[in-house]
Design a protein around this motif. Sequence first.
Motif, short mmCIF file in Angstrom:
data_model
loop_
_atom_site.label_atom_id
_atom_site.label_comp_id
_atom_site.label_asym_id
_atom_site.label_seq_id
_atom_site.Cartn_x
_atom_site.Cartn_y
_atom_site.Cartn_z
N LYS A 13 37.41 27.72 60.27
CA LYS A 13 36.93 28.78 61.21
C LYS A 13 35.51 28.97 60.64
CE LYS A 13 35.99 31.70 64.42
NZ LYS A 13 36.00 31.25 65.82
N ARG A 14 34.32 29.08 61.43
CA ARG A 14 33.14 29.29 60.95
C ARG A 14 32.68 30.32 61.86
NH1 ARG A 14 33.32 24.01 62.20
NH2 ARG A 14 33.47 22.41 60.52
N TYR A 15 31.75 31.23 61.29
CA TYR A 15 30.81 32.25 61.84
C TYR A 15 29.44 31.92 61.94
CZ TYR A 15 35.26 35.28 61.58
OH TYR A 15 36.31 35.78 61.71
N PRO A 16 28.94 31.98 63.14
CA PRO A 16 27.52 31.52 63.09
C PRO A 16 26.61 32.67 62.45
CG PRO A 16 28.11 32.11 65.39
CD PRO A 16 29.66 32.23 64.32
N THR A 17 25.59 32.66 62.01
CA THR A 17 24.72 33.75 61.59
C THR A 17 23.30 33.69 62.12
OG1 THR A 17 23.92 32.40 59.69
CG2 THR A 17 25.99 33.70 59.30
N LYS A 18 22.76 34.70 62.35
CA LYS A 18 21.38 34.49 62.80
C LYS A 18 20.29 33.76 61.91
CE LYS A 18 21.77 38.72 65.53
NZ LYS A 18 21.28 40.11 65.73
N TRP A 19 20.45 33.86 60.56
CA TRP A 19 19.68 33.27 59.40
C TRP A 19 20.39 32.36 58.78
CZ3 TRP A 19 19.72 38.68 60.48
CH2 TRP A 19 18.61 39.03 61.09
N GLY A 21 22.75 28.70 58.05
CA GLY A 21 23.74 28.23 58.69
C GLY A 21 25.16 29.06 58.91
N PRO A 22 25.98 28.47 59.47
CA PRO A 22 27.34 29.01 59.78
C PRO A 22 28.17 29.55 58.45
CG PRO A 22 27.68 26.85 60.26
CD PRO A 22 26.17 27.16 59.95
N VAL A 23 28.85 30.45 58.41
CA VAL A 23 29.58 30.96 57.14
C VAL A 23 30.84 30.17 57.49
CG1 VAL A 23 30.71 32.84 56.02
CG2 VAL A 23 28.28 33.12 56.87
N LEU A 24 31.44 29.50 56.60
CA LEU A 24 32.73 28.95 56.62
C LEU A 24 33.69 29.75 56.04
CD1 LEU A 24 33.55 26.16 57.55
CD2 LEU A 24 33.58 25.47 55.22
N ALA A 25 34.58 30.52 57.16
CA ALA A 25 35.48 31.59 56.61
C ALA A 25 36.75 30.84 56.64
CB ALA A 25 35.87 32.38 57.74
N LEU A 26 37.38 29.85 56.92
CA LEU A 26 38.45 29.27 56.88
C LEU A 26 38.16 27.56 56.54
CD1 LEU A 26 41.01 30.52 59.25
CD2 LEU A 26 40.70 31.38 56.85
N CYS A 27 38.74 27.16 55.40
CA CYS A 27 38.50 25.62 55.14
C CYS A 27 39.67 24.85 55.01
CB CYS A 27 37.46 25.47 53.84
SG CYS A 27 36.19 26.29 53.91
N LEU A 60 41.96 34.62 67.81
CA LEU A 60 40.56 34.08 67.40
C LEU A 60 40.68 32.46 67.23
CD1 LEU A 60 37.77 34.85 66.63
CD2 LEU A 60 38.44 34.73 64.17
N ARG A 61 40.30 31.95 68.31
CA ARG A 61 40.31 30.49 68.48
C ARG A 61 39.57 29.80 67.16
NH1 ARG A 61 41.49 26.94 72.10
NH2 ARG A 61 41.46 28.75 74.00
N PRO A 62 40.57 28.76 66.38
CA PRO A 62 39.83 28.49 65.31
C PRO A 62 38.84 27.14 65.69
CG PRO A 62 42.09 27.51 65.63
CD PRO A 62 42.03 28.73 66.75
N ASP A 63 38.05 26.73 64.77
CA ASP A 63 37.21 25.69 64.96
C ASP A 63 37.78 24.07 64.78
OD1 ASP A 63 34.97 27.29 65.95
OD2 ASP A 63 34.48 27.96 64.04
N GLY A 64 38.61 24.18 64.08
CA GLY A 64 39.25 23.07 63.53
C GLY A 64 40.76 23.33 63.21
N GLY A 65 41.65 22.08 63.23
CA GLY A 65 43.12 22.38 62.78
C GLY A 65 43.74 22.89 63.89
N LYS A 66 45.01 23.21 63.47
CA LYS A 66 46.18 23.44 64.42
C LYS A 66 47.17 24.86 64.03
CE LYS A 66 48.15 20.78 67.95
NZ LYS A 66 48.48 19.68 68.57
N VAL A 67 47.45 25.45 64.97
CA VAL A 67 48.37 26.68 64.65
C VAL A 67 49.57 26.29 65.72
CG1 VAL A 67 48.85 29.03 64.65
CG2 VAL A 67 46.69 28.14 64.15
N LEU A 68 50.78 26.18 65.00
CA LEU A 68 52.11 26.16 65.91
C LEU A 68 52.86 27.39 65.57
CD1 LEU A 68 52.68 22.40 65.72
CD2 LEU A 68 52.00 23.56 67.49
N ILE A 69 52.95 28.13 66.62
CA ILE A 69 54.08 29.26 66.68
C ILE A 69 55.21 28.90 67.27
CG2 ILE A 69 54.43 31.65 66.78
CD1 ILE A 69 51.50 32.08 66.80
N ASP A 70 56.35 28.70 66.47
CA ASP A 70 57.48 28.31 67.03
C ASP A 70 57.45 27.07 67.83
OD1 ASP A 70 60.10 29.25 67.07
OD2 ASP A 70 60.16 30.66 68.76
#
Lengths: 232, 426
Positions: A13-19, A21-27, A60-70
């Motif tokens: 998950k990345r968060y864009p910033t105004k100034w 590049g994006p902040v990588l929150a989940l890698c 919150l939709r991730p930018d990559g990867g997968k989430v499976l619940i049940d």
Amino acid sequence: MTDALLQISALEKRYPTKWGGPVLALCGIDLTLRRGDFLALRGPSGCGKTTLLHCVGALLRPDGGKVLIDGIDPYALGSSARSAFRAAKVGFVFQNFHLVPYLSVLDNVMLCALAGGPRSHLETQARDLLEKFRLSHRLRHRPSELSVGEQQRVALVRAVAGGAKLILADEPTGNLDAENGGILLDQLAAFAADGGAVLMVTHDPAASDRAGHRRNMQDGRLTAATNDSDAN
Amino acid sequence: MTLRKLVTLELAYRKLNFLLAVAAIAAAAATFLLTGALLKSNDLGTEAMVTAKVEETGREMDRLEDEMRKSMKGLGFNIYVFPEGQDLGEVHDQGYASKTMPEEYVDRLANSKVVTINHLLPALTRKLLWPESKRTIILIGIRGEVPLAHRNPMEPLIDPVKRGSIVLGSELHQSLGFKEGDKLSLMGREFTVSKCHPERGSKDDITAWINLAEVQEMLDQRGLINQIQALECNCTTVDRLAEIRKDLLAILPGVEIIEVGSQALARAEARMQAGVTAARQLASIKAHRTQLRAKLESLAELVLPLVALMGVAAVGVLTLLNVRERTPEIGLFLAIGVQSRTLLAAFLLKAVATGLAGVLLGVPAAALVLTALRGTLFHNHGISQLVTPSQVAAIVILLPVFAAMAAWLPSFWASRREPAEILRHD
């Protein structure tokens, strides 16, 4: 058929910033929770714990990867279906409880009816749960009339009343004293023992120690587990 | 838990927000009704004033007409028909004609189609000495008004004097001490005083009126008269005398015709003038009231949209404040799986409830104001006259709809928010 309730693979998950590049929150987070698991995630502020909870909770939709619940990817569903899926599969417990101030304890627990949850026997079920969590004498009370410990217990009852098997708890003991924190952690552990799964993020080492499994998080990555026994 | 219960409990919890929104809607509802009532009251007031003026004018015109008819009889916008060959100088000198003509002339006129004459009064007049009282009197024999055959019957100007009765002028009955019911003797005949006239300041004061036939017998002039008083009503004709002469001479060739006096004409013109003035006043009233209504309409055109806009803006702003205040709650609802449309419905249901409550408050408030200011602003008109059920129905339907429209934007925005965004900042 697997008994994995939550499977996360290569989550980003990345968060864009105004100034800048994006902040990588989940890698590239990989994580599996099976029924009965109670996992505590520890890490400093801003390391991505809450973002991980929101991605796992289909908020919150991730930018990559997968989430499976049940076994179901909630992000493959439409917005409306994802809301219904969330109501049925995931329960949230927040640090600030998020109880609706003008509703009684019973009505707060029965809010899942608004999310399209089962209405028949809901009140009976809610009363049983409140009794189990030692809140039956507070049914008609408003949140402001409860102690903080009781408020958090009501929030926990609300999280499980809709039938969710996965509880995502964000600093659930953050506003509680040691005694009430202990009670809440016992109840989370009991929920997991009953066949559910709990993913708890916390700063509190004592709370972390009560979980069956513990992992640390740093800069959006899961790091070496502390007393890692089972979690991936 | 239902949506209705959620909305009801939230309304009860955030009373100030709710009451402010209700007050805004109530003000809009009351303003709408009161403005309509003000316009209606003005219309009813105008209608009443115009009706009253028309009635007053009608009464005044009737009074003037009656006065004119009576004055015409005594003052002379009358046509006098005298026998053929009568010296009119003698008539002016002694007040009556010495020559006579057949009484049948009056019947001939009455049975003719002449349209310029309204009333025919035949008479036989003589000045003579009342032997029993040693007084000079004017004796007039009358038979009352002769009805015109081609006209609808009208109230006679003068009633006939019955045989054996006598009517006395004031000088006669006062100086001789007669009163109604007294018996007296005139030229050897017995009469009963049937009426005593009050003083008129004219020759009427020394006049005695008796039945025409009896005068004819007493003067030995059976079947004869010496004047026909013909009252002409078409007084607006400019050359009326020529017109009447033309009509009458065709029926009674040779008779002498004169018009006496011009005061009646003045009165007739005054009457006409009164009519014109009344019409002008009426037009002025209507113009003034129309002007007043136009001003009220202009005011309403300004006030109504302004109040409606303020009401809608108030509901919109209050909804926005409510939405902001409930941000954590909205985040929670969305997180636990409440659908966006359910959340939107909750806010709109609240707006509709607010609108209905506002109407329920605004209608009685308007009724109270109407009652309190009934005597001043609303010309004593009742509520049922000023407010129609359709107006009430319109605001009962429209204001909740407007409230929902006002709440739409902030509600939609709230329902579309990202729960993760809310929860992350909470």
